[in-house]
Design a protein around this motif. Structure first.
Motif, PDB file in Angstrom:
ATOM      1  N   UNK A 194       0.801  -1.220   0.000  1.00  0.00           N
ATOM      2  CA  UNK A 194       0.000   0.000   0.000  1.00  0.00           C
ATOM      3  C   UNK A 194       0.837   1.275   0.000  1.00  0.00           C
ATOM      4  N   UNK A 195       2.152   1.125   0.081  1.00  0.00           N
ATOM      5  CA  UNK A 195       3.027   2.299   0.039  1.00  0.00           C
ATOM      6  C   UNK A 195       3.174   2.776  -1.406  1.00  0.00           C
ATOM      7  N   UNK A 196       3.576   4.058  -1.559  1.00  0.00           N
ATOM      8  CA  UNK A 196       3.658   4.654  -2.900  1.00  0.00           C
ATOM      9  C   UNK A 196       5.053   4.467  -3.487  1.00  0.00           C
ATOM     10  N   UNK A 197       5.072   3.866  -4.655  1.00  0.00           N
ATOM     11  CA  UNK A 197       6.326   3.689  -5.391  1.00  0.00           C
ATOM     12  C   UNK A 197       6.609   4.907  -6.261  1.00  0.00           C
ATOM     13  N   UNK A 252       1.001   3.303  -7.478  1.00  0.00           N
ATOM     14  CA  UNK A 252       1.341   4.439  -8.330  1.00  0.00           C
ATOM     15  C   UNK A 252       0.267   5.500  -8.155  1.00  0.00           C
ATOM     16  N   UNK A 253       0.678   6.760  -8.176  1.00  0.00           N
ATOM     17  CA  UNK A 253      -0.258   7.876  -8.004  1.00  0.00           C
ATOM     18  C   UNK A 253      -0.129   8.812  -9.196  1.00  0.00           C
ATOM     19  N   UNK A 254      -1.251   9.216  -9.772  1.00  0.00           N
ATOM     20  CA  UNK A 254      -1.246  10.243 -10.805  1.00  0.00           C
ATOM     21  C   UNK A 254      -1.936  11.475 -10.239  1.00  0.00           C
ATOM     22  N   UNK A 255      -1.240  12.618 -10.294  1.00  0.00           N
ATOM     23  CA  UNK A 255      -1.766  13.866  -9.742  1.00  0.00           C
ATOM     24  C   UNK A 255      -2.002  14.890 -10.850  1.00  0.00           C
ATOM     25  N   UNK A 256      -3.099  15.615 -10.708  1.00  0.00           N
ATOM     26  CA  UNK A 256      -3.362  16.762 -11.570  1.00  0.00           C
ATOM     27  C   UNK A 256      -4.452  17.588 -10.907  1.00  0.00           C
ATOM     28  N   UNK A 257      -4.852  18.668 -11.563  1.00  0.00           N
ATOM     29  CA  UNK A 257      -5.887  19.536 -11.002  1.00  0.00           C
ATOM     30  C   UNK A 257      -7.214  18.781 -10.901  1.00  0.00           C
ATOM     31  N   UNK A 258      -8.091  19.192  -9.974  1.00  0.00           N
ATOM     32  CA  UNK A 258      -9.353  18.459  -9.756  1.00  0.00           C
ATOM     33  C   UNK A 258     -10.169  18.243 -11.021  1.00  0.00           C
ATOM     34  N   UNK A 263       8.116   8.969  -1.285  1.00  0.00           N
ATOM     35  CA  UNK A 263       7.937   7.987  -2.357  1.00  0.00           C
ATOM     36  C   UNK A 263       9.301   7.625  -2.954  1.00  0.00           C
ATOM     37  N   UNK A 264       9.369   6.473  -3.574  1.00  0.00           N
ATOM     38  CA  UNK A 264      10.604   6.073  -4.229  1.00  0.00           C
ATOM     39  C   UNK A 264      10.900   6.970  -5.425  1.00  0.00           C
ATOM     40  N   UNK A 265       9.848   7.305  -6.213  1.00  0.00           N
ATOM     41  CA  UNK A 265      10.029   8.088  -7.427  1.00  0.00           C
ATOM     42  C   UNK A 265       8.982   9.200  -7.511  1.00  0.00           C
ATOM     43  N   UNK A 266       9.441  10.401  -7.788  1.00  0.00           N
ATOM     44  CA  UNK A 266       8.570  11.503  -8.201  1.00  0.00           C
ATOM     45  C   UNK A 266       8.917  11.770  -9.658  1.00  0.00           C
ATOM     46  N   UNK A 267       7.892  11.889 -10.473  1.00  0.00           N
ATOM     47  CA  UNK A 267       8.108  11.910 -11.922  1.00  0.00           C
ATOM     48  C   UNK A 267       7.290  13.031 -12.549  1.00  0.00           C
ATOM     49  N   UNK A 268       7.905  13.721 -13.516  1.00  0.00           N
ATOM     50  CA  UNK A 268       7.201  14.761 -14.272  1.00  0.00           C
ATOM     51  C   UNK A 268       7.550  14.626 -15.747  1.00  0.00           C
ATOM     52  N   UNK A 269       6.532  14.644 -16.583  1.00  0.00           N
ATOM     53  CA  UNK A 269       6.726  14.538 -18.026  1.00  0.00           C
ATOM     54  C   UNK A 269       6.212  15.807 -18.704  1.00  0.00           C
TER      55      UNK A 269
END
Length: 444
Positions: free
Chosen positions: A279-282, A308-314, A343-349
C-alpha cells in the motif's frame, strides 16, 4: 501583377536605381536607409537563384544511395534517412524557392487540412478506389468548386493522391487524419497555440526583444487579446481540452520511452532498493493528466512494488477512468505542498517546460521537501537542448513554448534551475536526437 527589379510606379516594379539586388559596401548617401555593409560585392539575385548549399549535395546523395538496405522498421535508421532527404531537398532548393515554401505552403497547407477535417473528407477517401470531387461534395454537402480548390492543394502538398481530373485517393497520412485523435492537432493549434506564435514578433518588438518570462503577459495573451493563460483557456473549453489531450497523446507515440529497456535502467535504479509495502507509494506522476505514463509504467514493469499515483488539477482528475487497480488518481496543484511523502520516485513529463524558471523552482522545491534523502529520486522527462546540432522538433517546440513565456532548456539551464531548488542532477539519459531525455535527480 508583374514584378521586375527596380523602382515602383503605378503598382508595377520596373528597372531603376535600386542596384538590381546587388549589395555593396557604403552608406545611403542621403538617399534613404543604409544598405547592409559587406566585405565584398555580393550579387544577391544570383545567390537567390542558386542552390542553398551545393557543397553538401554530393555527400547527402551518397548517404541516401548507400542506405537502400536499411530496414524501415528500424526507427532510428529511418529517421536518419528522412533527415538526410530533408537536408538534400533544402540544399538543392534556392533561397527564392525557400521563401515561397516558408511563406506560402505552411499556412495554406494547414488551412486546407483543417477545412478537409471539418468536412470529414478524409473519412470518405479510400486508397483502392478514386473518389471524385462531385461525389465528395455531395457526401459532405459542400460547394464542389470550393472543394475542388481545397483538394488540388492537398494533392499538391502530397497529403492526398491525385488519381485524375478532380479525382483523389487516400494516403497513409490522410487516412491517419481521418481519426479524430490524430486530426485534432490542426484545429487545436490554429485556435490556440498559433495565436501566440504569430504574435511573437510583435510582442518581442514591443518589449525590446527580451526573453518572455511572465506567463500572465506573453505573446499568447497578445495574440488572443485575452488575459487568460493558455492552460486556463484549455480548462474552460471542453472542445479545446479534448483536442489538446488528443494531440499530447499522439505526440509521444512511436518515440523512445525512458521505461523501455536500453534507455534508463529501471530495475537497477528504481525497483531494486525500493523499501515499501503493497500500500506504500512507489511512484508519483506529478501533473500526469489522465494517467497515460503511469499506465504505461505499470504495463511495462508489472512487478514494480507498491502503488502508483497520478496527480493533476481536480477538473482533470475528475475525467480519469479505467486505471489499473494499483493506480490512484489524486487531485493536487503542484504549486502547493506535495502531500505524498517519501515515495521512491517523483516523476514529471513535459511539465516544467510549461513554466518560467521562478515557477519551476517553486514546483521543484515542493517536491524536494517531500523526498527522502538517499532513497527518493526525481525523474524529469523533458527535452535537453544540445549546444550544437539541435533537432527541428526541439527548436520548434521551444518557439511554441516561448509564446506562453516558457521554453525548452539546455543542460546548463536545467542545472541552474534544479540546483537552485535543493536538488542535484545525477545523470541525464538520452537515446535519440529530438526526443525527450530523462534527467535523474536526488536531494543535494
Amino acid at each position: 501583377m508583374r514584378y521586375t527589379n527596380g523602382a515602383t510606379t503605378n503598382g508595377h516594379h520596373v528597372n531603376g536605381d535600386h542596384t538590381n539586388g546587388h549589395i555593396t559596401n557604403g552608406s545611403s548617401n542621403g538617399q534613404g536607409p543604409s544598405k547592409p555593409n559587406v566585405d565584398v560585392y555580393v550579387d544577391v539575385d544570383k545567390i537567390a537563384l542558386s542552390p542553398s548549399a551545393p557543397d553538401a549535395v554530393p555527400a547527402l546523395i551518397n548517404y541516401i544511395a548507400t542506405s537502400k538496405s536499411i530496414s524501415l522498421e528500424d526507427s532510428q535508421e529511418r529517421l536518419k534517412l528522412r533527415d538526410a532527404a530533408i537536408s538534400l531537398a533544402n540544399a538543392l532548393e534556392t533561397p527564392r524557392e525557400a521563401i515561397v515554401r516558408h511563406g506560402w505552403t505552411t499556412a495554406t497547407r494547414h488551412a486546407a487540412i483543417e477545412t478537409a477535417l471539418a468536412l470529414g473528407v478524409f473519412s470518405h477517401l479510400a486508397r483502392d478506389k478514386p473518389r471524385s470531387v462531385a461525389e465528395l461534395a455531395a457526401t459532405t454537402k459542400s460547394d464542389p468548386i470550393l472543394l475542388s480548390r481545397i483538394m488540388k492543394h492537398l494533392a499538391a502538398m502530397e497529403v492526398i493522391t491525385e488519381a485524375g481530373p478532380d479525382e483523389y485517393t487516400a494516403t497513409n497520412f490522410s487516412t491517419t487524419l481521418s481519426v479524430e485523435r490524430y486530426g485534432d492537432a490542426f484545429p487545436m493549434l490554429s485556435s490556440s497555440m498559433y495565436l501566440g506564435v504569430y504574435a511573437l514578433p510583435a510582442f518581442l518588438k514591443e518589449n525590446g526583444y527580451r526573453n518572455p518570462n511572465d506567463p500572465t503577459r506573453s505573446p499568447f495573451q497578445l495574440g488572443r487579446r485575452s488575459d487568460e493563460h493558455f492552460f486556463e483557456c484549455v480548462q474552460k473549453n471542453p472542445t479545446l481540452n479534448r483536442q489538446f489531450n488528443n494531440h499530447m497523446s499522439i505526440y509521444h507515440q512511436g518515440r523512445p520511452s525512458w521505461m523501455d529497456k536500453g534507455f534508463y535502467p529501471v530495475r537497477e535504479r528504481l525497483i531494486e532498493g525500493a523499501d515499501l509495502g503493497e500500500k506504500d507509494v512507489f511512484m508519483v506522476d506529478v501533473g500526469g493528466s489522465i494517467g497515460h505514463d503511469v499506465s504505461e509504467f505499470r504495463r511495462k514493469w508489472p512487478d514494480a512494488p507498491g502503488r502508483l499515483v497520478v496527480q493533476d488539477l481536480p477538473e482533470v482528475i475528475e475525467t480519469v477512468k479505467d486505471l489499473h487497480a494499483s493506480i490512484d488518481p489524486m487531485a493536487h496543484d503542484f504549486f502547493t505542498e506535495q502531500p505524498v511523502k517519501g515515495a521512491r520516485v517523483y516523476y514529471m513529463h513535459s511539465v516544467l517546460h510549461d513554466w518560467p524558471d521562478d515557477m519551476c523552482q517553486t514546483i521543484l522545491s515542493n517536491l524536494a521537501s517531500a523526498m527522502k534523502r538517499g532513497y527518493s529520486k526525481l525523474l524529469i522527462n523533458e527535452n535537453v537542448v544540445p549546444s550544437v546540432g539541435a533537432h527541428f522538433e526541439t527548436t520548434s517546440l521551444d518557439i511554441i513554448m516561448m509564446s506562453i513565456a516558457s521554453g525548452e532548456r539546455t543542460e546548463r539551464h536545467w542545472t541552474k534551475v534544479i540546483e537552485s531548488s535543493g536538488l542535484k542532477i545525477v545523470k541525464i539519459w538520452t537515446v535519440q536526437k529530438g526526443v525527450e531525455s530523462l534527467i535523474e535527480c536526488e536531494l543535494a
